[in-house]
Design a protein around this motif. Sequence first.
Motif, PDB file in Angstrom:
ATOM      1  N   GLU A  98      34.421 100.760  48.249  1.00 28.85           N
ATOM      2  CA  GLU A  98      35.464 101.555  47.145  1.00 28.85           C
ATOM      3  C   GLU A  98      35.511 100.260  46.092  1.00 28.85           C
ATOM      4  N   GLU A  99      35.697  98.776  46.275  1.00 32.80           N
ATOM      5  CA  GLU A  99      35.760  97.450  45.655  1.00 32.80           C
ATOM      6  C   GLU A  99      34.300  98.725  44.645  1.00 32.80           C
ATOM      7  N   ARG A 100      33.371  98.187  45.208  1.00 30.08           N
ATOM      8  CA  ARG A 100      32.286  98.457  44.358  1.00 30.08           C
ATOM      9  C   ARG A 100      31.958  99.065  43.129  1.00 30.08           C
ATOM     10  N   LYS A 101      32.301 100.297  43.703  1.00 26.23           N
ATOM     11  CA  LYS A 101      33.076 101.678  43.058  1.00 26.23           C
ATOM     12  C   LYS A 101      33.742 101.178  41.174  1.00 26.23           C
ATOM     13  N   ARG A 102      34.855 100.407  41.785  1.00 30.33           N
ATOM     14  CA  ARG A 102      35.313  99.826  40.703  1.00 30.33           C
ATOM     15  C   ARG A 102      35.268  98.422  39.733  1.00 30.33           C
ATOM     16  N   ILE A 103      34.307  98.162  40.628  1.00 33.81           N
ATOM     17  CA  ILE A 103      33.300  96.538  39.861  1.00 33.81           C
ATOM     18  C   ILE A 103      32.324  97.193  38.554  1.00 33.81           C
ATOM     19  N   ARG A 104      32.054  98.715  39.434  1.00 33.78           N
ATOM     20  CA  ARG A 104      30.908  98.751  39.119  1.00 33.78           C
ATOM     21  C   ARG A 104      31.308 100.012  37.239  1.00 33.78           C
ATOM     22  N   SER A 105      32.445 100.500  37.161  1.00 29.04           N
ATOM     23  CA  SER A 105      32.442 100.751  36.466  1.00 29.04           C
ATOM     24  C   SER A 105      34.031  99.906  34.623  1.00 29.04           C
ATOM     25  N   ARG A 106      33.976  98.819  35.265  1.00 31.09           N
ATOM     26  CA  ARG A 106      34.368  97.952  34.245  1.00 31.09           C
ATOM     27  C   ARG A 106      33.027  97.402  33.400  1.00 31.09           C
ATOM     28  N   ALA A 107      32.436  96.662  34.176  1.00 33.65           N
ATOM     29  CA  ALA A 107      30.560  96.350  32.929  1.00 33.65           C
ATOM     30  C   ALA A 107      29.405  96.868  33.689  1.00 33.65           C
ATOM     31  N   ALA A 108      28.847  96.943  33.694  1.00 30.04           N
ATOM     32  CA  ALA A 108      27.605  97.122  33.644  1.00 30.04           C
ATOM     33  C   ALA A 108      27.131  95.788  35.207  1.00 30.04           C
ATOM     34  N   VAL A 109      26.499  95.628  36.268  1.00 28.51           N
ATOM     35  CA  VAL A 109      26.562  94.235  36.941  1.00 28.51           C
ATOM     36  C   VAL A 109      26.022  93.002  36.118  1.00 28.51           C
ATOM     37  N   PRO A 110      25.053  93.219  35.967  1.00 28.42           N
ATOM     38  CA  PRO A 110      24.843  92.098  35.704  1.00 28.42           C
ATOM     39  C   PRO A 110      25.192  91.168  34.020  1.00 28.42           C
ATOM     40  N   PHE A 111      25.906  91.580  33.925  1.00 34.55           N
ATOM     41  CA  PHE A 111      27.201  91.495  32.788  1.00 34.55           C
ATOM     42  C   PHE A 111      28.478  90.432  32.703  1.00 34.55           C
ATOM     43  N   GLN A 112      28.299  90.691  34.549  1.00 38.74           N
ATOM     44  CA  GLN A 112      29.929  90.653  34.497  1.00 38.74           C
ATOM     45  C   GLN A 112      29.498  89.235  35.857  1.00 38.74           C
ATOM     46  N   GLY A 113      29.849  87.960  35.147  1.00 39.75           N
ATOM     47  CA  GLY A 113      29.741  86.967  34.975  1.00 39.75           C
ATOM     48  C   GLY A 113      30.316  86.839  36.773  1.00 39.75           C
ATOM     49  N   ASP A 114      31.780  86.797  37.008  1.00 36.08           N
ATOM     50  CA  ASP A 114      31.865  86.778  38.369  1.00 36.08           C
ATOM     51  C   ASP A 114      31.487  86.765  39.138  1.00 36.08           C
ATOM     52  N   LEU A 115      30.099  87.846  39.025  1.00 39.60           N
ATOM     53  CA  LEU A 115      30.181  88.246  40.342  1.00 39.60           C
ATOM     54  C   LEU A 115      29.173  87.221  40.314  1.00 39.60           C
ATOM     55  N   PHE A 116      28.898  85.943  39.699  1.00 37.33           N
ATOM     56  CA  PHE A 116      27.373  85.774  39.893  1.00 37.33           C
ATOM     57  C   PHE A 116      27.413  84.665  40.776  1.00 37.33           C
ATOM     58  N   ARG A 117      26.567  84.396  41.456  1.00 39.72           N
ATOM     59  CA  ARG A 117      26.130  83.425  42.472  1.00 39.72           C
ATOM     60  C   ARG A 117      25.406  82.173  42.829  1.00 39.72           C
ATOM     61  N   GLU A 118      25.291  80.718  42.919  1.00 44.27           N
ATOM     62  CA  GLU A 118      23.845  80.315  43.024  1.00 44.27           C
ATOM     63  C   GLU A 118      22.835  80.593  43.943  1.00 44.27           C
ATOM     64  N   VAL A 119      21.551  80.661  43.554  1.00 40.48           N
ATOM     65  CA  VAL A 119      20.487  80.814  43.932  1.00 40.48           C
ATOM     66  C   VAL A 119      20.074  80.223  45.191  1.00 40.48           C
ATOM     67  N   THR A 120      20.920  80.344  45.996  1.00 42.59           N
ATOM     68  CA  THR A 120      20.580  79.292  47.682  1.00 42.59           C
ATOM     69  C   THR A 120      19.002  80.058  48.383  1.00 42.59           C
ATOM     70  N   PRO A 121      18.531  79.570  49.647  1.00 44.14           N
ATOM     71  CA  PRO A 121      17.905  79.011  50.317  1.00 44.14           C
ATOM     72  C   PRO A 121      17.893  80.791  50.854  1.00 44.14           C
ATOM     73  N   GLU A 122      19.531  80.602  51.336  1.00 43.68           N
ATOM     74  CA  GLU A 122      19.602  82.340  52.252  1.00 43.68           C
ATOM     75  C   GLU A 122      19.539  84.008  51.239  1.00 43.68           C
ATOM     76  N   ARG A 123      20.111  83.125  49.866  1.00 42.10           N
ATOM     77  CA  ARG A 123      20.320  84.154  49.046  1.00 42.10           C
ATOM     78  C   ARG A 123      18.697  84.532  48.747  1.00 42.10           C
ATOM     79  N   TRP A 124      18.140  83.296  47.870  1.00 43.03           N
ATOM     80  CA  TRP A 124      16.342  83.691  48.213  1.00 43.03           C
ATOM     81  C   TRP A 124      16.169  84.596  48.443  1.00 43.03           C
TER      82      TRP A 124
END
Length: 252
Positions: free
Chosen positions: A156-182
């Motif tokens: 439900e939280e994902r749906k709410r976030i997606r309803s605000r703006a396109a995910v790639p434009f929401q800077g608060d979701l951005f995370r540094e690419v750590t080895p685990e994320r990579w």
Amino acid sequence: MTKLIEFFKQPGKISAFLIHLTISGLLVGTLVLAVYFLWYPSPYLEHDGARDILRIVILVDVVLGPLLTLVLFRRGKKGVVRDVGMVAIIQLVAFVYGAGLMMQYRPAFLVFADDAFFAVRWPDVEPNTKDHERLDAIRVPVGPTMVMAELPADIEERKRIRSRAAVPFQGDLFREVTPERWKNILDKSTDMEKKASAQPSLADSWAQFRREFLDNSGTTLDKLAFYEVYLRSSSIFIAIERDSRKIYGWTN
């Protein structure tokens, strides 16, 4: 022909033209270096629209400006300083405007979201972001900063976030690419051999990629990870080195 020769023989005309051309060339040369090596390193310049703006700046500042000085300048002519000054002002305005556009709308982030990368500009991210200071702290000086957009586990939280703006434009979701994320990003890379086989429209560009970036290079496919990248008005596939995370090549 005689009038043309007399035109170029007018005192100071060629000198004024060369001085104007040199100053314009130095300014535009500096801009070109910034565009190619800082703001739009390949493949962004070729595919993100900045090349057209750069051509206009070069045309106005390196070609038209000095040519107008060549035509207008005549030593001792009444109002010559005003005329050449107006040309210089128009040039400077065009230069500042074009350089400002390219700097402001350069790709700021290369965002991994929904199994693909998105090259996004700061003006697209800024209005959808609260924590500007955090993003400023992680941005790199050359090219876009690679980040990963992380969504919460709650549906439900994902749906709410997606309803605000396109995910790639929401800077608060951005995370540094750590080895685990990579590692997670690598797990979602595209098998280009299979994709090119399934889509005949990709076959020629894939063959060209192999010729330009793989043949005689010593690099093999297992050292690269492929992803689709969505740009301003098109998309391309990029090859990223698995170990260094650097862009190795690209194909349409």
